[in-house]
Write an enzyme that holds these catalytic residues in place. Structure first.
Site, PDB file in Angstrom:
ATOM      1  N   HIS A   1       0.842  -1.199   0.000  1.00  0.00           N
ATOM      2  CA  HIS A   1       0.000   0.000   0.000  1.00  0.00           C
ATOM      3  C   HIS A   1       0.877   1.249   0.000  1.00  0.00           C
ATOM      4  O   HIS A   1       1.982   1.251   0.550  1.00  0.00           O
ATOM      5  CB  HIS A   1      -0.899   0.022   1.240  1.00  0.00           C
ATOM      6  CG  HIS A   1      -1.685  -1.228   1.430  1.00  0.00           C
ATOM      7  ND1 HIS A   1      -2.653  -1.653   0.550  1.00  0.00           N
ATOM      8  CD2 HIS A   1      -1.634  -2.168   2.406  1.00  0.00           C
ATOM      9  CE1 HIS A   1      -3.166  -2.797   0.983  1.00  0.00           C
ATOM     10  NE2 HIS A   1      -2.568  -3.133   2.103  1.00  0.00           N
TER      11      HIS A   1
ATOM     12  N   ARG B   1      -1.341  -4.820  -6.184  1.00  0.00           N
ATOM     13  CA  ARG B   1      -1.116  -6.272  -6.161  1.00  0.00           C
ATOM     14  C   ARG B   1       0.146  -6.583  -6.962  1.00  0.00           C
ATOM     15  O   ARG B   1       0.239  -6.232  -8.131  1.00  0.00           O
ATOM     16  CB  ARG B   1      -2.346  -6.929  -6.802  1.00  0.00           C
ATOM     17  CG  ARG B   1      -2.619  -8.315  -6.322  1.00  0.00           C
ATOM     18  CD  ARG B   1      -3.924  -8.857  -6.911  1.00  0.00           C
ATOM     19  NE  ARG B   1      -5.102  -8.378  -6.220  1.00  0.00           N
ATOM     20  CZ  ARG B   1      -6.224  -7.973  -6.839  1.00  0.00           C
ATOM     21  NH1 ARG B   1      -6.316  -7.969  -8.145  1.00  0.00           N
ATOM     22  NH2 ARG B   1      -7.249  -7.566  -6.135  1.00  0.00           N
TER      23      ARG B   1
END
Ligand code: ZN
Length: 308
Positions: free
Chosen positions: A96, A190
């Site tokens: 993140h 991802r």
């Protein structure tokens, strides 16, 4: 309006399971339920207040319409999100962004998170960090697909605390249930999804470019210290305290009184009791608002308490 009890929302995920029902008795929507959004003011997934004159309103509405319940720390967006996650199979390897990267890219918040392991199968493991010492090495390993060399796995057990600051590569592994406290954000990059295919034979989208941009390289292991203290026989464990959140565990064994200075987000993970005479039990989530100046807890319970 001192204590606001919340109705959780559930999210189906391909990697989800049935533990949210088995462990907490929740009425889950399917056998692939991955997430309980326990305390959320994210638009579209807001928790609903169950008690008081605010019953039926969402936490987002209450945050916007009753700022006096949330003390003096009052950013535009409700800052935290509390979830319980049931990883019945491996989650994708992800990372993140921090606030700086998020704001530069038009995203409302970065995402630091942390996990308290509620249950774990024997030898269950997470991905946490990587072995590359430079960005070049990191990119080479990704291009070569040598994921077992690049990614670091760690076994975990119930009771463990894992801090996951923005920029740390991570993934929950199969057979782990955690309570997650995080900055309220949905932004996930991802990096790797084990080359899995969905029902339509498609791989899930990856965000390699963004993941490389935001990843901490080299990965530096943070020394986690978990201080604790006792109030009578009640144990207060402080898992983390940083500029985004403080997360504690309160193990209540006898009557506990304390001063409340702002608002706090509470999840009961074991036992039952009362808070300012209102009953709660395992699986309940509530907000202690800043109208509650003093707290009195009774019972036999373990609570995870998050605040800014
Ligand atoms: Zn994450």
């Amino acid at each position: 309006m001192d204590i606001l009890f919340l109705q959780p929302k559930f999210q189906e995920r391909i990697w989800g399971g049935t533990k949210l029902k088995e462990v907490f008795g929740y009425d889950i929507p399917s056998p692939h339920t991955g997430e309980c959004w326990a305390i959320s003011a994210r638009l579209g997934n807001e928790s609903i207040i169950k008690n008081s004159s605010l019953a039926g309103k969402t936490l987002l509405e209450v945050y916007e319409q009753y700022p006096e319940l949330f003390g003096s720390l009052h950013p535009i967006h409700f800052p935290l999100l509390i979830k319980i996650i049931d990883a019945s199979s491996d989650l994708s390897v992800q990372v993140h962004p921090n606030d700086d990267y998020a704001f530069d890219h038009g995203i409302d918040s970065g995402k630091s998170e942390c996990w308290i392991v509620l249950a774990a199968e024997e030898n269950a493991s997470i991905v946490y960090g990587h072995t590359a010492s430079t960005k070049e090495e990191f990119i080479q390993a990704i291009n070569a697909g040598v994921w077992n060399d690049l990614l670091v796995r760690k076994t975990v057990k119930a009771g463990d605390f894992i801090n996951v600051p923005a920029g740390v590569i991570h993934a929950l592994g199969k057979g782990i249930m955690v309570l997650e406290s995080q900055q309220s954000s949905d932004t996930t990059y991802r990096l790797y999804d084990y080359d899995r295919l969905d029902d339509q034979g498609q791989k899930r989208q990856l965000h390699i470019k963004e993941a490389i941009e935001v990843s901490m390289i080299p990965h530096v292991e943070e020394k986690v210290q978990v201080p604790f203290s006792y109030l009578g026989r009640n144990k207060i464990t402080r898992y983390v305290s940083n500029k985004y959140f403080t997360v504690e565990r309160w193990d209540v064994l006898e009557s506990l009184t304390m001063v409340n200075e702002s608002y706090q987000l509470v999840s009961c993970i074991e036992g039952s009791g009362t808070i300012n005479s209102q009953p709660f039990q395992k699986g309940d989530h509530f907000v202690i608002t800043s109208l509650a100046k003093r707290l009195r807890l009774d019972g036999f319970a373990s609570l995870i308490v998050s605040r800014v």
